[in-house]
Structure formats: structure tokens, C-alpha cells
Design a protein around this motif. Sequence first.
Motif, mmCIF file in Angstrom:
data_model
loop_
_atom_site.group_PDB
_atom_site.id
_atom_site.type_symbol
_atom_site.label_atom_id
_atom_site.label_comp_id
_atom_site.label_asym_id
_atom_site.label_seq_id
_atom_site.Cartn_x
_atom_site.Cartn_y
_atom_site.Cartn_z
ATOM 1 N N GLU A 11 2.151 -0.074 14.508
ATOM 2 C CA GLU A 11 1.184 -0.873 15.259
ATOM 3 C C GLU A 11 -0.068 -1.151 14.416
ATOM 4 O O GLU A 11 -0.713 -2.194 14.588
ATOM 5 C CB GLU A 11 0.821 -0.202 16.593
ATOM 6 N N ALA A 12 -0.403 -0.245 13.500
ATOM 7 C CA ALA A 12 -1.572 -0.488 12.650
ATOM 8 C C ALA A 12 -1.307 -1.650 11.688
ATOM 9 O O ALA A 12 -2.150 -2.548 11.528
ATOM 10 C CB ALA A 12 -1.935 0.770 11.883
ATOM 11 N N ILE A 13 -0.124 -1.649 11.072
ATOM 12 C CA ILE A 13 0.200 -2.731 10.123
ATOM 13 C C ILE A 13 0.193 -4.086 10.822
ATOM 14 O O ILE A 13 -0.309 -5.077 10.304
ATOM 15 C CB ILE A 13 1.591 -2.505 9.496
ATOM 16 N N LEU A 14 0.731 -4.086 12.059
ATOM 17 C CA LEU A 14 0.888 -5.360 12.760
ATOM 18 C C LEU A 14 -0.444 -5.954 13.221
ATOM 19 O O LEU A 14 -0.492 -7.080 13.699
ATOM 20 C CB LEU A 14 1.848 -5.201 13.941
ATOM 21 N N ARG A 15 -1.525 -5.177 13.112
ATOM 22 C CA ARG A 15 -2.840 -5.745 13.417
ATOM 23 C C ARG A 15 -3.302 -6.700 12.319
ATOM 24 O O ARG A 15 -4.275 -7.430 12.478
ATOM 25 C CB ARG A 15 -3.871 -4.631 13.578
ATOM 26 N N TYR A 16 -2.655 -6.645 11.146
ATOM 27 C CA TYR A 16 -3.040 -7.530 10.047
ATOM 28 C C TYR A 16 -2.130 -8.747 9.994
ATOM 29 O O TYR A 16 -0.990 -8.703 10.445
ATOM 30 C CB TYR A 16 -2.963 -6.775 8.714
ATOM 31 N N GLN A 17 -2.640 -9.857 9.410
ATOM 32 C CA GLN A 17 -1.845 -11.061 9.179
ATOM 33 C C GLN A 17 -0.919 -10.826 7.982
ATOM 34 O O GLN A 17 -1.216 -9.976 7.138
ATOM 35 C CB GLN A 17 -2.768 -12.261 8.871
ATOM 36 N N PRO A 18 0.189 -11.570 7.890
ATOM 37 C CA PRO A 18 1.126 -11.364 6.776
ATOM 38 C C PRO A 18 0.465 -11.329 5.396
ATOM 39 O O PRO A 18 0.798 -10.466 4.592
ATOM 40 C CB PRO A 18 2.094 -12.549 6.914
ATOM 41 N N ALA A 19 -0.475 -12.249 5.115
ATOM 42 C CA ALA A 19 -1.090 -12.251 3.793
ATOM 43 C C ALA A 19 -1.835 -10.941 3.539
ATOM 44 O O ALA A 19 -1.819 -10.385 2.440
ATOM 45 C CB ALA A 19 -2.044 -13.428 3.651
ATOM 46 N N GLN A 20 -2.485 -10.454 4.600
ATOM 47 C CA GLN A 20 -3.196 -9.173 4.464
ATOM 48 C C GLN A 20 -2.211 -8.005 4.353
ATOM 49 O O GLN A 20 -2.454 -7.036 3.653
ATOM 50 C CB GLN A 20 -4.100 -8.960 5.682
ATOM 51 N N GLN A 21 -1.101 -8.143 5.081
ATOM 52 C CA GLN A 21 -0.082 -7.089 4.984
ATOM 53 C C GLN A 21 0.422 -6.963 3.559
ATOM 54 O O GLN A 21 0.660 -5.861 3.061
ATOM 55 C CB GLN A 21 1.097 -7.404 5.923
ATOM 56 N N ARG A 22 0.550 -8.111 2.888
ATOM 57 C CA ARG A 22 0.993 -8.068 1.495
ATOM 58 C C ARG A 22 -0.020 -7.311 0.643
ATOM 59 O O ARG A 22 0.351 -6.443 -0.153
ATOM 60 C CB ARG A 22 1.193 -9.484 0.955
ATOM 61 N N GLU A 23 -1.311 -7.621 0.842
ATOM 62 C CA GLU A 23 -2.361 -6.900 0.102
ATOM 63 C C GLU A 23 -2.270 -5.403 0.354
ATOM 64 O O GLU A 23 -2.399 -4.586 -0.553
ATOM 65 C CB GLU A 23 -3.750 -7.360 0.582
ATOM 66 N N LEU A 24 -2.085 -5.087 1.628
ATOM 67 C CA LEU A 24 -2.016 -3.696 2.037
ATOM 68 C C LEU A 24 -0.843 -2.991 1.337
ATOM 69 O O LEU A 24 -1.003 -1.910 0.755
ATOM 70 C CB LEU A 24 -1.826 -3.677 3.553
ATOM 71 N N LEU A 25 0.312 -3.619 1.366
ATOM 72 C CA LEU A 25 1.494 -3.011 0.749
ATOM 73 C C LEU A 25 1.323 -2.872 -0.758
ATOM 74 O O LEU A 25 1.750 -1.892 -1.362
ATOM 75 C CB LEU A 25 2.738 -3.867 1.048
ATOM 76 N N ASN A 26 0.663 -3.882 -1.377
ATOM 77 C CA ASN A 26 0.454 -3.804 -2.818
ATOM 78 C C ASN A 26 -0.464 -2.651 -3.191
ATOM 79 O O ASN A 26 -0.342 -2.077 -4.271
ATOM 80 C CB ASN A 26 -0.135 -5.112 -3.345
ATOM 81 N N ALA A 27 -1.405 -2.344 -2.303
ATOM 82 C CA ALA A 27 -2.384 -1.302 -2.617
ATOM 83 C C ALA A 27 -1.802 0.096 -2.463
ATOM 84 O O ALA A 27 -2.366 1.073 -2.967
ATOM 85 C CB ALA A 27 -3.622 -1.457 -1.728
ATOM 86 N N LEU A 28 -0.676 0.219 -1.779
ATOM 87 C CA LEU A 28 -0.090 1.545 -1.555
ATOM 88 C C LEU A 28 0.627 2.047 -2.811
ATOM 89 O O LEU A 28 1.193 1.259 -3.558
ATOM 90 C CB LEU A 28 0.933 1.475 -0.413
ATOM 91 N N SER A 29 0.623 3.356 -3.000
ATOM 92 C CA SER A 29 1.460 3.908 -4.060
ATOM 93 C C SER A 29 2.910 3.772 -3.612
ATOM 94 O O SER A 29 3.200 3.683 -2.417
ATOM 95 C CB SER A 29 1.104 5.361 -4.324
ATOM 96 N N ASP A 30 3.844 3.763 -4.565
ATOM 97 C CA ASP A 30 5.227 3.453 -4.202
ATOM 98 C C ASP A 30 5.825 4.476 -3.238
ATOM 99 O O ASP A 30 6.612 4.131 -2.368
ATOM 100 C CB ASP A 30 6.098 3.269 -5.455
ATOM 101 N N ASP A 31 5.443 5.763 -3.382
ATOM 102 C CA ASP A 31 6.039 6.744 -2.467
ATOM 103 C C ASP A 31 5.485 6.595 -1.055
ATOM 104 O O ASP A 31 6.214 6.726 -0.070
ATOM 105 C CB ASP A 31 5.898 8.178 -2.988
ATOM 106 N N ASP A 32 4.191 6.281 -0.949
ATOM 107 C CA ASP A 32 3.625 6.044 0.386
ATOM 108 C C ASP A 32 4.245 4.786 1.020
ATOM 109 O O ASP A 32 4.528 4.757 2.219
ATOM 110 C CB ASP A 32 2.103 5.873 0.313
ATOM 111 N N ARG A 33 4.450 3.769 0.211
ATOM 112 C CA ARG A 33 5.024 2.519 0.725
ATOM 113 C C ARG A 33 6.406 2.775 1.324
ATOM 114 O O ARG A 33 6.716 2.344 2.430
ATOM 115 C CB ARG A 33 5.101 1.479 -0.396
ATOM 116 N N VAL A 34 7.203 3.529 0.583
ATOM 117 C CA VAL A 34 8.541 3.843 1.062
ATOM 118 C C VAL A 34 8.475 4.689 2.331
ATOM 119 O O VAL A 34 9.194 4.444 3.307
ATOM 120 C CB VAL A 34 9.327 4.593 -0.042
#
Lengths: 457, 457
Positions: free
Chosen positions: A68-91
Motif C-alpha cells: 500500500e505504501a508503494i501504490l501511493r506513488y505514481q509509476p514514474a516515482q515508483q521507478r525512482e523508488l525501486l532504483n534507489a533500493l539496494s538489490d536485496d531490499d528490492r527483491v
Amino acid sequence: MPERLQPALDSRDGSAFLAAAEELHYADLAFFYANLEDDEDRNFITQTLSPVTFSDILADLPDSLREEAILRYQPAQQRELLNALSDDDRVDILQDVSEEVRASLLDLLSSDQEELTRTLLKYEEDTAGGRMTTSIARITVDLSVKQALEKLKVLQDSAETLSRIFIVDERERPIGFIRLRDLAFASWGTPVRDIMFDVKETILATADQEEAANMVRKYDLLALPVVDESHRLLGAITYDDAMEILEEESTEDFEKQAGIAGEQSEESYLRTRIVVHLKRRVGWLLVLGFLAIASGYVMIQFEPVLNSVFLLALFLPMVVAAGGNTGGQASTMVIRAMSLGELEAKDSWLVAWKELRLGMLQGLILGGALALTCLLLLPVFLPNSVKGVALPQFTMAVSCALTIQVSASTLIGAMLPIGARTIKLDPAVIAAPAITTIVDVTGMLIYFTTARLFLGL
Amino acid sequence: MPERLQPALDSRDGSAFLAAAEELHYADLAFFYANLEDDEDRNFITQTLSPVTFSDILADLPDSLREEAILRYQPAQQRELLNALSDDDRVDILQDVSEEVRASLLDLLSSDQEELTRTLLKYEEDTAGGRMTTSIARITVDLSVKQALEKLKVLQDSAETLSRIFIVDERERPIGFIRLRDLAFASWGTPVRDIMFDVKETILATADQEEAANMVRKYDLLALPVVDESHRLLGAITYDDAMEILEEESTEDFEKQAGIAGEQSEESYLRTRIVVHLKRRVGWLLVLGFLAIASGYVMIQFEPVLNSVFLLALFLPMVVAAGGNTGGQASTMVIRAMSLGELEAKDSWLVAWKELRLGMLQGLILGGALALTCLLLLPVFLPNSVKGVALPQFTMAVSCALTIQVSASTLIGAMLPIGARTIKLDPAVIAAPAITTIVDVTGMLIYFTTARLFLGL
């Protein structure tokens, strides 16, 4: 701590909120966010904090709040968010969201990142591969110090840690590691091979996460290299992941031993809803409750014995409960020793022999104390109940029963977890309540049989 | 793993032993040494390994083996050994030896080292000050990158980690930290002040070690700065110390909750002598055993009730035990939440309210299941025992008793640890066995009182 955060939130003052958030560690911000009740409050936070800032918070949120936290952001922002995560956190985060959301988030990644993420997603969540980071610094063994430093300069922003730099051979196998300080203060011409340390410990990507964490703890490692079947370096389990894993596993063991089922919910005790608590607890309660009827059934069978000497009721709960207590102690010691990796399967007989002696000693001490109590105190405090009872025989009966019950229960408590492991069950499922329930039944049988024998009933 | 170590030891082949030891991590060597039974074997090891090599092993030995290991070396070698230890390990070891040995070892140190060691010895063993290392890299805030690197080049061998370099102001207060990579790849003229990170978390030297370890875990720290009352930097708790502390504290909590007293012996389960195991377990067993007589006393008082409807015995153990199980679950959840720092004193009422509702729900579910069992199964399976018993009233009596017992025990189990903390006791002393014993008594009272009421006895 969030003294200035709350008023800024209440007054919807974005810049004050940003300033207050700046002062706090992301772990505290995550705790603050997770404890908000109001959906609008959470919306304000995600609208105020940039996706990059929020990525640290997201990684620290309980599993159930992530989607629900991720879905509060727009897709473009979600991309930024995912890029900022370390790979293990992203997974880790992608493992916690629903399938549709996972698919849409994977689409947002660059093709390189998507491939890496899909590869990591193949490892089970609780394996070394599922928890490792792939953002490690790695260099090949043929470099000089100068070349290594140039290589690392490029890596410096992407690598999670430069405190351990892994050195691989031509087949990508980890053969050494080096600390940045060894490079920073060495002369530039030195071959890296001459100043590296040997890698003594590695772990397979498919190994259990607990095993990896125990190695990190035991060997005081900053990062444990994770390898595939061909011993190629895939990534590393870092000290902070290991700490997280050890805490999760301890909590799980605690809960299992109290007869609480299922996964730790990752939400704090107070945040977890009653129905979730209920689900995790009521199953064992029902099972154990119905097993406990067996104790009552034994009691009913011995009605004549109890009725002829009702004084037996005085020590019945004590003898039965002593078994549960000592059995619980024994199982706790054995389970903890096993989860710290101290006991191997071949040690079973040593454990049994140790606990049998220990149980008999404890039984004799408790039995002796009970015998004294019977002989000295009973006639004084319960003269009416003692009337018509053959006190010496009664004393022998109850103290022998106690000794036998304590010896047997200690042995049972120690052996059940070992037995569970032998048939590939987690030893911690042999919860203390389960042992108590089992030795309650044996205790009833031991007590009444001994009484019948000694009192000639 | 010690495949080559054992034969080299058996044949007293020094160079083969050294070669085999070289391959192993000191944690494994310490485990090997600690598990030897033969005094001569240990002597061979200390004579073969240099004091410097042995220092790593010494720091990993169980407390009880440290003194005898040191005393196998001559004073001159003891000095080498002490010099090779990091300051926190040295203090830890000195805390474990007898007073005379401590005095003679302190005399071997250089006066600088002796002063430092004596200062550190003043902190209690289980405080942040007692566990910290003082070998940290520290630089002042006025330096440039080049000056900082020159300073660190001197420190590189003595500092335990250069991954976190602490930056202090003119009063020695930690105001920032920097990673070696930030210096190594920055231009030399940059002021350190411009590229340092803020220090957000520090801990007082007198604070409990568990609090320090929890901060390291929560904030993913590599090293947590330890300060005195004037906020001057004294040292740091590193991630590996934190992991060790968390493991010790978890083990202690496990054991306490099973009614096992005293300190974890640091020796492995199998190595610990029976008498040590016995001492830690038998105390609680005796106390709880005698408290359990109270349950029996209640039962004796209700002899007439039990004798008029002996069928009550069938569900007596079940109702009583259900209280112990649910009380144990509740206390485990609350104790774990408290030791992870999730619950504060002000949350007590929230916990009580949550557990009361949870307890009532669980009670209703269990009571309902029991009522169905009574009405449907009793007439089928125990037709003779049911004869002459008013089944509807009997059913009401036992299922109401179960509901009340489960509700009350859940609340008691949750509130006792909170109560213990309020009077400054460690919540974990409210062991599950203690709760079981308490709710056994209340369970007997509830059961027979309810039966008397519903059955008109």
C-alpha cells in the motif's frame, strides 16, 4: 523523538516535516509511519518525501504495509523508488507484494535490473541467496593496487560496502578478500595477490539463511560470500542482514516454544490485529486442550484409588506439574544448543545419558524434599486428612512417584526435539506446552500406579 | 573440519599442527581446544602456537577456560599474548580471571595500557562501556582529506575498523563520521567537515549492553559511538560485539522463560558439567513444586463436589492446563515485544485491553468446542459415566469454567511481565512455568466454584 514530526504532520506543513525528518534515522521514520492510524497522514508523508528518501523507509516497513505504501506513488516515482533500493531490499519487497503489483513493478525496471531481480527472485526468501546483496565490490586477482583502486573508484557508489573487497579468479571463484585500508595505504605497484587475505568461509546460495547468519556471527564476518554450485561468487550476506536474520529466528523460536504458530508477523505486538494474534495462538490451544482430556480420562479410571485415599489429591497437581517444568527446561536447553549449532545428530545418546542422570538427580532431590514434607508437616497442618492414612506408605508412594515422573519427563523433554529433528521437523515445534501435555498424561499414570502399588489399593 | 588437526595433535607433530591450524578460523580452533578432555593435549597446543596466534583463540574460549589457558604460558609470553589482544577482549578476559591472576597480568602491561585497562575495568561487564573497544579511528573536524589520510595511515594497524572513522570537535564530542572510501576517493584539499555524515546515535558508557546492541541492530550500524556524561567519545560498540550480545541475551531469555536460573555458562551444552546444569534448574523446580501443593489443597477442599460428580475429573486437567498454555503464550508475546523495545510502560493498558479481548475470544472458542464435545461425544463414548449426571448443567459448568480460566490466564500471563518491569525486575523472570503454576491454582478454584454453582452442589 519525533517531537517535531508530529506537529508538522498535524499542521500539514511540508517543509517543517522535511526538516524534522532530516534529523531522524530511517528506522525511526519507518516506525513512525507504521504506527499512523490515519490514511491521510500516510498520504501526506508519501507526498512530502521524495521517492528516493522514502526508499530507505520502505525497506524497513513491516511486510504487510509495503504494497500500500508503494501504490501511493505514481509509476514514474515508483521507478525512482525501486532504483534507489539496494538489490536485496528490492527483491525482498517484491516478494511481499501481490503478483499483479510485482509484474507492474518489474516492468518499470531497466532490462539489466529486471534480469538481475528475476534471477534473485528465484531463490527462496529464507535462503542465503534470497537474502544476499549482489552489490559487492569484486576485483580480479591479477590487478595491482593502483588498478584495483581505479576499479573501486568506479564502484564506490554502487557497492554496499568497500570494507570487504572480494577477489575472484578467472572462473569468478572467490579466493581472497582485502580491506580498503590495505589498498589505500599500500604502494601502487604491489600486486593485489600479495596483500590479500584468504577466503576461508563461503556459503551456498541455496543454504538456509539461519546457517549463513550463524556463520557471520561465529566468525565475526563483515560479509560472507555466497556462491553457486560451481563455487562462483554471487553476492554476500552482510553483518546487518545477519543481525536481522538472527533476530527473526530467535523470535520465531521463542514463539514456537510457547505454542504460537506461524510466521512472526513483522508488525509490532500492538499493531498486530487481534484476529492475527488469535489465529496464531488458538490452533495449539485447541489441539493441546483435547489432548489434555487424556489426563482426565486416566484420572477417571483411577476413581477408586483416589476415593479410598483422597489425600492423594494434595500432591497430584504437584507431581504432574513437576514433569512439565523439568521437561520444559530440558527441551529448552537442547533446542537452544541445537539452534546455536552445538549438537549434531550423533550426540543424541550423550544428551540422553546426560539428561537421564540429571533427571534422576533432580527427581531424588525433589522426592526427598517431598518425603520430608509429608512426614514432618502433614500431621501438623492437615491432621484430619491424615487420619486413617498409612503415612509411611503414603510418603513412599508420592515421593517415588515424583522421582519417577521428574526423571522420565526430563528424558522425554530432551529427546523429543532430537526425535523431531531426526524426522526432519524443526525441533522448536516440540513446544514446551506440548511436552507439558504429554508428561501430564504420563504423570497421572505414574502417580496412580505407584499409589496403588504402595498403598495396596 | 579439523581432519588434519587431530592426527597432528595425536602424533605430537608441531609443524603439521601449525600447518593445519593455519587453515582454520580461530573460532574453530577455540572450539577444538575447548572440547579437548586431556590436559596434555592442551599443553601441546599452547606450546606449539605462539602467544600472538593464541590470543585470538583465547578471546573466543568459554569464560571458565581462560585462566587456565593463560597460565600455561610463561610471564614473558603472557605479556605478548596480552599485547596482541584488542583492548575490549583484554578487559573481558581480565574480568574472568581470579583477582591474583588479574593483578599479576596487569603488572605485565605497559603503564599506558595498564591505565587504559584499569579505566575500562571500572565499567560493569554488561554495560556499553564494559563491552566497547577503544581502538577506534578518530580525527578532528578541522582536517583536510589529505591530513586525515596521513593521520589514518598511522592508525591503520591499531584501529579495529577504518570503515567508520569518527570525527570529534575540540571537546572530543563525536559530531560526525566518515567512511574510508569517502576519503580515499575525494580530492585532497576537501575539508573533512564538508563530506562527513552526521552522528545521530550515541550511547552512554553506563547504559545496558542490550540497549547498545539493539541500537546497532535497529539502525544497521557498523559501530555505535560510546560517550561519557559530557558526551565525550570513549569508544564504540562494533557490529560483531553487538551480535555476540544479542545472542547471549536471547539465550538468557530463553532459559529464564523455561525457569532456568543464573548466567548462561558460555560453555556448550555437552561440555557443561551435570552439577552446573543441576544448580541452574533445581531451584525453580523446588519453588514451583511447593507452590503447586496449593493446587492440591484447593482440590482437597472441594472433595465433596468432586465425589458427587466424579465425571468432573475428566475435564479438570484440561481446563487447568489450558490456562497455563494461554498464559504462557501471552507472556511470551509480551516479553519478546518488551525485549525488542516495542512496548513502553505507558502501553500497559493497551496490552491489558488487547489481551483481555483476545483471552475472551479464545475462551469462547475453546468453551464452545468443549460444550459440543460434552453434548455430542460424552453420551456416545462414556455412557456409564454420564449416567445420573445432568448433562446440560454439566456442559454449562465445564465450558463456562474453561472460558473464564482462559480469559483470566491470558490476562494474567500478559500483565505479570509488565508488573515485574514496573517494580524494576527483569520481565523474563516471570517464567512460563511460574505462570503455569499460578494459573493452575486459579484454574482449580474457577473450575470447582463454577461446577458447584451450575450443578447446585
